[in-house]
Design an enzyme around this catalytic site. Structure first.
Site, PDB file in Angstrom:
ATOM      1  N   TYR A 142       0.827  -1.209   0.000  1.00 51.73           N
ATOM      2  CA  TYR A 142       0.000   0.000   0.000  1.00 51.73           C
ATOM      3  C   TYR A 142       0.865   1.264   0.000  1.00 51.73           C
ATOM      4  O   TYR A 142       0.410   2.329  -0.395  1.00 51.73           O
ATOM      5  CB  TYR A 142      -0.950   0.028   1.206  1.00 51.73           C
ATOM      6  CG  TYR A 142      -2.072  -0.988   1.147  1.00 51.73           C
ATOM      7  CD1 TYR A 142      -2.224  -1.833   0.055  1.00 51.73           C
ATOM      8  CD2 TYR A 142      -2.987  -1.096   2.182  1.00 51.73           C
ATOM      9  CE1 TYR A 142      -3.243  -2.772   0.007  1.00 51.73           C
ATOM     10  CE2 TYR A 142      -4.019  -2.033   2.135  1.00 51.73           C
ATOM     11  CZ  TYR A 142      -4.138  -2.869   1.048  1.00 51.73           C
ATOM     12  OH  TYR A 142      -5.153  -3.782   1.007  1.00 51.73           O
ATOM     13  N   LYS A 189       2.718 -15.551   2.534  1.00 49.63           N
ATOM     14  CA  LYS A 189       2.685 -16.350   1.303  1.00 49.63           C
ATOM     15  C   LYS A 189       4.137 -16.678   0.963  1.00 49.63           C
ATOM     16  O   LYS A 189       4.648 -16.328  -0.102  1.00 49.63           O
ATOM     17  CB  LYS A 189       1.974 -15.559   0.195  1.00 49.63           C
ATOM     18  CG  LYS A 189       1.645 -16.350  -1.047  1.00 49.63           C
ATOM     19  CD  LYS A 189       0.512 -17.345  -0.899  1.00 49.63           C
ATOM     20  CE  LYS A 189       0.358 -18.163  -2.168  1.00 49.63           C
ATOM     21  NZ  LYS A 189      -0.711 -19.187  -2.064  1.00 49.63           N
ATOM     22  N   ASP A 221      -3.972 -17.813   1.792  1.00 53.19           N
ATOM     23  CA  ASP A 221      -5.165 -18.439   1.216  1.00 53.19           C
ATOM     24  C   ASP A 221      -5.717 -19.506   2.169  1.00 53.19           C
ATOM     25  O   ASP A 221      -6.932 -19.634   2.340  1.00 53.19           O
ATOM     26  CB  ASP A 221      -4.895 -18.972  -0.196  1.00 53.19           C
ATOM     27  CG  ASP A 221      -3.585 -19.730  -0.325  1.00 53.19           C
ATOM     28  OD1 ASP A 221      -2.724 -19.644   0.574  1.00 53.19           O
ATOM     29  OD2 ASP A 221      -3.419 -20.420  -1.341  1.00 53.19           O
ATOM     30  N   ASP A 245      -5.427  -6.479   5.932  1.00 51.95           N
ATOM     31  CA  ASP A 245      -6.611  -5.744   5.486  1.00 51.95           C
ATOM     32  C   ASP A 245      -7.724  -6.726   5.112  1.00 51.95           C
ATOM     33  O   ASP A 245      -8.872  -6.621   5.567  1.00 51.95           O
ATOM     34  CB  ASP A 245      -6.224  -4.882   4.275  1.00 51.95           C
ATOM     35  CG  ASP A 245      -7.344  -3.962   3.822  1.00 51.95           C
ATOM     36  OD1 ASP A 245      -8.287  -3.743   4.592  1.00 51.95           O
ATOM     37  OD2 ASP A 245      -7.271  -3.465   2.683  1.00 51.95           O
ATOM     38  N   ASP A 249     -11.116  -7.804   7.606  1.00 51.20           N
ATOM     39  CA  ASP A 249     -12.488  -7.578   7.149  1.00 51.20           C
ATOM     40  C   ASP A 249     -13.268  -8.893   7.098  1.00 51.20           C
ATOM     41  O   ASP A 249     -14.441  -8.939   7.468  1.00 51.20           O
ATOM     42  CB  ASP A 249     -12.494  -6.873   5.792  1.00 51.20           C
ATOM     43  CG  ASP A 249     -12.283  -5.372   5.955  1.00 51.20           C
ATOM     44  OD1 ASP A 249     -12.418  -4.882   7.087  1.00 51.20           O
ATOM     45  OD2 ASP A 249     -11.985  -4.695   4.965  1.00 51.20           O
TER      46      ASP A 249
HETATM   47 MG   LIG Z   1      -4.425 -20.888  -3.135  1.00 54.40          MG
HETATM   48 MG   LIG Z   2     -10.230  -3.079   4.931  1.00 54.50          MG
END
Ligand SMILES: [Mg+2]
Ligand SMILES: [Mg+2]
Lengths: 354, 354
Positions: A142, A189, A221, A245, A249
């Protein structure tokens, strides 16, 4: 205690929910004999409209001179749906976090017993869920360099992390885990990203200083899956800015209402408290926004300054509003209570709890 | 029809589940009078152990000479938990996708009516869920330049997208939406990322060629929420590589078992079909892995070559296995059926369906 509090309502429903938080803090002042001062500052689209910048200098100065910042929400449809806008309201918040070096976002995800039926997850899946996400807040993609080729056909965003950035939040997360169920899950990851591999290396090394905390690793994931299948297995989740983030959420959705969860953004010198949810511009000015997340973020603020009894009084008053069904329409479609009525009820119960 | 099929079993449970797919395809050959040839190739950790590379040249050559590739799974604990390993099994799959220009990953998320109770979501939330994720597969941060500073204290990953990369998958997604419920949701983070803003611009322009399809936009964190609160509102989701990775795994969790969902990876010249799930090395060799996702990916393959009746026969046989409770232990803890028994049952029912 004396506290100088900066109030940044921002856009959408931000100012309305923040006003309820101030009511509650005034009730705390009265009940527990503290003295808080409140100074308003502009940020986001409202600041862009007035000063041409989503984070005017006077707002930064105000925040730096305050003990704590209470933040509302940011973003409007006007800028969201305009992909060619180069300056965006959200940049105000991102800049402020960086300016104040608020490098850690803390997001507790805990289901209110009275609201367990509101969860989209089955009761046996959600039951007992109580975890907290430590999201790195001032680094990663970001904030990395953004490029758009001159002909507008090629774009890029750079994700960067340094050992120092990872290290400082990691210590906070391990300390939190030590005081909780002693489990820390690093979400990354690392099978694909270089930055994730650096996170794994640094966190693994730091874990040696916290032998009582169990450390495990989860790909992002898989974490998104596990949050649906097994959320009550998490204790402390530590992760980078973007993964945090998304997961926080998703975590808020577990609770069935976006209006319930608070968050804190902490640095070495400053601290900001804000609701988890977005600015829902569609709901602005209608007296229907749920003020509970904003009010609970004041409870986090009070705890941060060691005012634990005061913090608990706020939480108990919120809990009472739920038990008495004094809630906004997102929790009860036929409710006759609006934002201000819920705020009044909670503030009134802080005083009465004395 | 004659088809040359490359079989890449990979690591973990990959080879076992793939063997069941081959059984089913042989049943299709026998029943519908086709002729398929099968040639095995190595990829992943097993290829690293034998050739020192997760994607040996002979495997690439095999895939390029084949009409379709059936892929198992990739990754082992040995490499996952070693953050300092520079060559990783997953690179084999990433490289293969790029080598064959398989730029679109298609992941249907649809709940089997017989298994609706397996979902962690409440019945009224999950009911009617039927969407498909179009995930860009050869660009973005997973393939961008990776850097680690010499002293090992600073790392970076670059996310890049070009108009061309976005455009080709966008057309496929709009065509799919046209044949479905005519709704396409672009998931991005356009309020922060430059690449997301390019996605929005390109997709918006292309949408003009598909006026019958309704286009909307959703930030990735909101999408993760919505998938929990309102999954049956999605039709076609279009998104980049990393967001697609996270959301499609979250989507698979909706169905309550990771073993059920197939996927296809499509390019202009090649097509690969694989289960959605990971390599679960802990389950390898135990005859407990669920082969359904792999078998359903052969149904996607048959459809891809226009063999719709054959594809349906596979799906019906899978559905029968569920109705008759011939399922692996992930779906029924007291099941006496293992991977091979479920494969035999489904293959047998393809033949009997004639
Ligand atoms: Mg995956
Ligand atoms: Mg958010």
């Amino acid at each position: 205690m004396n506290l100088k509090i900066a109030l940044l309502g921002g856009d959408g429903i931000g100012p309305e929910v923040l006003a309820q938080s101030v009511k509650c803090l005034q009730a705390v002042e009265e009940t527990f004999n503290h003295h808080f001062t409140y100074t308003e500052g502009l940020i986001g689209a409202v600041a862009m409209d007035k000063y041409g910048s989503p984070l005017p200098k006077q707002t930064i100065d105000l925040c730096k001179a305050s003990d704590a910042i209470l933040f509302g929400t940011i973003g409007t449809l006007k800028y969201d749906d305009n992909p060619s806008a180069r300056v965006r309201p959200e940049q105000g918040l991102l800049q402020l976090r960086r300016e104040l070096q608020l490098f850690t976002n803390i997001r507790p995800v805990k289901i209110f017993p009275t609201l367990i039926n509101k969860s989209p997850l089955k009761k046996h899946v959600i039951f007992g869920t109580d975890f907290v996400i430590y999201r790195e807040l001032t680094g990663g993609i970001y904030f990395g360099e953004k490029k758009l080729s001159e002909d507008g056909t090629q774009a890029s965003d750079l994700c960067e992390y340094s050992e120092k950035e990872i290290s400082r939040i990691t210590h906070l997360a391990f300390k939190a885990a030590k005081n909780r169920r002693k489990k820390l899950t690093l979400v990354d990851k690392a099978n694909v990203l270089e930055t994730s591999r650096l996170w794994r290396k640094v966190v693994t090394r730091i874990s040696e200083s916290y032998p009582e905390v169990q450390l495990d690793f989860l790909f992002v994931d898989n974490a998104a899956m596990k949050m649906m299948l097994d959320p009550n297995d998490f204790d402390v989740i530590l992760t980078d800015n973007m993964f945090g983030d998304i997961l926080s959420d998703q975590g808020s959705a577990i609770c069935g209402s976006k209006g319930l969860l608070p968050s804190a953004s902490i640095g070495n010198e400053h601290a900001m408290f804000e609701p988890f949810h977005g600015s829902y511009p569609q709901a602005a000015g209608k007296n229907i926004a749920n003020p509970v997340a904003s009010i609970l973020s004041t409870a986090m603020m009070l705890s941060h300054f060691g005012l634990h009894e005061e913090s608990l009084a706020v939480v108990i008053a919120v809990d009472k509003s739920m038990k008495k069904h004094v809630v906004t329409r997102d929790l009860n479609a036929s409710s006759k209570y609006g934002t201000t009525q819920v705020g009044d009820f909670i503030a009134g119960n802080i005083i009465d709890s004395d």
